[in-house]
Design an enzyme around this catalytic site. Structure first.
Site, PDB file in Angstrom:
ATOM      1  N   LEU A  31      20.425 -76.049  47.633  1.00  0.00           N
ATOM      2  CA  LEU A  31      20.429 -76.272  49.487  1.00  0.00           C
ATOM      3  C   LEU A  31      21.316 -77.657  49.391  1.00  0.00           C
ATOM      4  O   LEU A  31      21.229 -78.124  50.289  1.00  0.00           O
ATOM      5  CB  LEU A  31      19.154 -76.299  49.790  1.00  0.00           C
ATOM      6  CG  LEU A  31      18.447 -75.408  50.149  1.00  0.00           C
ATOM      7  CD1 LEU A  31      17.258 -75.881  50.316  1.00  0.00           C
ATOM      8  CD2 LEU A  31      18.680 -74.076  50.609  1.00  0.00           C
ATOM      9  N   ASP A  89      29.803 -76.870  49.369  1.00  0.00           N
ATOM     10  CA  ASP A  89      29.856 -77.866  50.708  1.00  0.00           C
ATOM     11  C   ASP A  89      29.723 -78.771  50.884  1.00  0.00           C
ATOM     12  O   ASP A  89      28.798 -79.154  52.094  1.00  0.00           O
ATOM     13  CB  ASP A  89      28.116 -78.386  48.771  1.00  0.00           C
ATOM     14  CG  ASP A  89      27.950 -77.347  48.300  1.00  0.00           C
ATOM     15  OD1 ASP A  89      27.753 -76.246  48.433  1.00  0.00           O
ATOM     16  OD2 ASP A  89      27.550 -77.305  46.659  1.00  0.00           O
TER      17      ASP A  89
HETATM   18  P1  NG1 Z   1      24.478 -75.744  44.788  1.00  0.00           P
HETATM   19  O1  NG1 Z   1      23.716 -74.678  45.349  1.00  0.00           O
HETATM   20  O2  NG1 Z   1      24.461 -77.087  46.251  1.00  0.00           O
HETATM   21  O3  NG1 Z   1      24.251 -76.446  43.383  1.00  0.00           O
HETATM   22  C1  NG1 Z   1      26.932 -74.872  43.787  1.00  0.00           C
HETATM   23  C2  NG1 Z   1      27.908 -75.663  43.817  1.00  0.00           C
HETATM   24  C3  NG1 Z   1      28.571 -75.135  44.742  1.00  0.00           C
HETATM   25  C4  NG1 Z   1      28.827 -73.521  44.840  1.00  0.00           C
HETATM   26  C5  NG1 Z   1      27.424 -72.697  44.630  1.00  0.00           C
HETATM   27  C6  NG1 Z   1      27.690 -71.581  44.014  1.00  0.00           C
HETATM   28  C7  NG1 Z   1      28.468 -78.031  43.681  1.00  0.00           C
HETATM   29  C8  NG1 Z   1      28.196 -79.204  43.889  1.00  0.00           C
HETATM   30  N1  NG1 Z   1      27.937 -76.795  44.482  1.00  0.00           N
HETATM   31  O4  NG1 Z   1      25.635 -75.352  44.106  1.00  0.00           O
HETATM   32  O5  NG1 Z   1      30.757 -75.318  45.301  1.00  0.00           O
HETATM   33  O6  NG1 Z   1      29.675 -73.293  44.036  1.00  0.00           O
HETATM   34  O7  NG1 Z   1      26.798 -73.328  43.384  1.00  0.00           O
HETATM   35  O8  NG1 Z   1      28.023 -70.517  44.581  1.00  0.00           O
HETATM   36  O9  NG1 Z   1      29.270 -77.631  42.193  1.00  0.00           O
END
Ligand code: NG1
Length: 448
Positions: A154, A200
């Site tokens: 999230l 994000d």
């Molecule tokens: P989360 O779910 O917050 O770990 C990560 C990446 C996004 C995106 C998603 C997969 C970071 C900060 N966030 O998000 O950019 O690649 O995975 O869709 O690296």
């Protein structure tokens, strides 16, 4: 917004939280008491940045593809007071309030890997390079239930990055509700070692209440990004379910997927020399691309053919890179995001649900980021009356899934899914309805 000394906490919080403001007051009051205990009495500035749930478009952002996240009403709050000595003192209610301090400089040394303060050091370094920052005393308050749960997909980490960046930008009058600022925040998060994308940070900064944000992660030549605020059908709710399996240490697996996508681009350049990201072949039929992509290769094998994958922290030279299936996920996921927009515009909620479920299968089989618990939740959910579709959300390897459910069926789905999950995994999953919140902001200053 600037408020006078007579502004109460309710006055400051109401425009942001609306009808749920009463639930927030105690949390802010507690944080204010802690702030004063740490840093003494005086005015306190309040900032927030939301977590997000990604409706669809997983692992597409760093491939310059399409995403559809919505900000949550769960957020990271920062209380701040400027100082004049270019020093940042930071404390976190989730870390026994032990304050740390470091100088604001072009190069800020990281704390040990995984330490929460790195999510403040990254944006602090980014902004110190852009502006003459004055320094600040900060308290981060992001603990559930009102904060963003950590390591469950999230985007709690990006909420800290964005909240810090907004706080520091405010001190020097830099605007934050811009695509350029969101891009800088994404760059700042690379400080911690993952090679994620921009989704994000755009979600945390640029979303609107009650809307998801469609984002095309490929910048136009002038540096702008295409965004659209997408209302969600009032007939349905997004139910977020936490599997309780937390992904604390996925950096290596995450970066291997990044490497597989970069390998795909490099191999496709034999036929499409102009491309830089998988997005550039989105208009080419998948079946024309597949012959260029091996099932599996390694960074070492690629190096032997003259292909370098660039800076990817922690990438093992002999780790298997599943290029074909990882690229297949990205190509089809991008297509699904666009189909979801069309289905939402047409009010076709069954089609939206089917796309969400298809996205889960692709994440499970082609990107290999699901878990037994997430698969169980998705399979159980889609068999229940009123459920249009379900999928894991976020990076994967545990964390949350989301269910698109008819508004009238929410309670029954929660009860049945909770019971089924507890019977199988011995603990009930945490669940909440996504209330799409506005983006990050300076809320106001309390003079106490
Ligand atoms: P989360 O779910 O917050 O770990 C990560 C990446 C996004 C995106 C998603 C997969 C970071 C900060 N966030 O998000 O950019 O690649 O995975 O869709 O690296």
């Amino acid at each position: 917004m600037s408020l006078t000394s007579t502004a109460t906490l309710t006055d400051i919080l109401e425009p942001c939280y609306g009808p749920t403001v009463a639930q927030q007051i105690a949390r802010y009051e507690e944080a204010l008491t802690d702030f004063h205990a740490l840093y003494g009495s005086g005015p306190v500035q309040l900032f927030r940045a939301p977590g997000r749930v990604n409706v669809i478009g997983e692992h597409t952002d760093y491939n310059h593809g399409f995403v559809l996240p919505a900000a949550l009403d769960k957020d990271v709050v920062i209380l701040a007071r400027p100082r004049s000595d270019r020093t940042l003192r930071v404390a976190n209610v989730e870390d026994a309030y032990a304050p740390l301090e470091f100088e604001l400089a072009d190069e800020i040394a990281p704390a040990p890997r995984g330490h929460w303060s790195n999510y403040l050091r990254g944006p602090a370094q980014m902004l110190a390079r852009q502006a003459d920052l004055p320094g600040c005393d900060l308290l981060v308050a992001g603990a559930p239930p009102h904060g963003v749960p950590r390591s469950v997909g999230l985007s709690s980490s990006s909420a800290v990055v964005v909240a810090t960046a907004v706080t520091l930008a405010h001190q020097v009058g830099l605007p934050h509700a811009t695509a350029a600022f969101a891009q800088s925040c994404a760059d700042a998060e690379w400080y911690v070692g993952t090679r994620g994308g921009i989704m994000d940070h755009f979600a945390a900064l640029l979303t609107r209440r009650d809307h998801a944000l469609f984002l095309d992660c490929r910048a136009s030549p002038d540096g702008s990004y295409l965004t659209r605020h997408i209302p969600f059908p009032p007939s349905h709710r997004l139910l977020v379910v936490d599997s309780g399996v937390h992904h604390d240490n996925i950096r290596g697996e995450f970066n291997m997927r990044v490497a597989a996508c970069r390998a795909g681009v490099a191999l496709l350049q034999a036929a499409y020399p102009h491309i830089t990201h998988l997005r550039d072949v989105q208009d080419v039929p998948w079946l024309s691309l597949a012959p260029y992509l091996p099932e599996v290769t390694t960074a070492r094998q690629l190096t032997q053919t003259g292909i370098e994958l660039g800076d990817i922290p922690g990438l093992e030279p002999d780790a298997p890179l599943h290029v074909l299936r990882n690229c297949r996920h990205v190509w089809h996921e991008n297509a699904r995001v666009l189909q979801t927009l069309d289905a939402l515009a047409a009010g076709d909620t069954s089609a939206v649900g089917a796309l969400l479920t298809a996205a889960h299968l692709s994440a499970r089989d082609d990107y290999a980021i699901s878990t037994t618990e997430l698969d169980f939740l998705v399979n159980s959910a889609i068999s229940l009356p009123g459920v249009a579709g379900a999928r894991l959300t976020g990076a994967g390897w545990g964390g949350c899934m989301l269910i698109m459910v008819d508004a009238g069926a929410v309670e029954a789905v929660q009860a049945q899914l909770g019971a089924a999950y507890a019977a199988r995994f011995d603990h009930p999953p945490a669940m909440f309805i996504c209330q799409a919140a506005p983006g990050a902001a300076y809320l106001g200053t309390l003079n106490q």
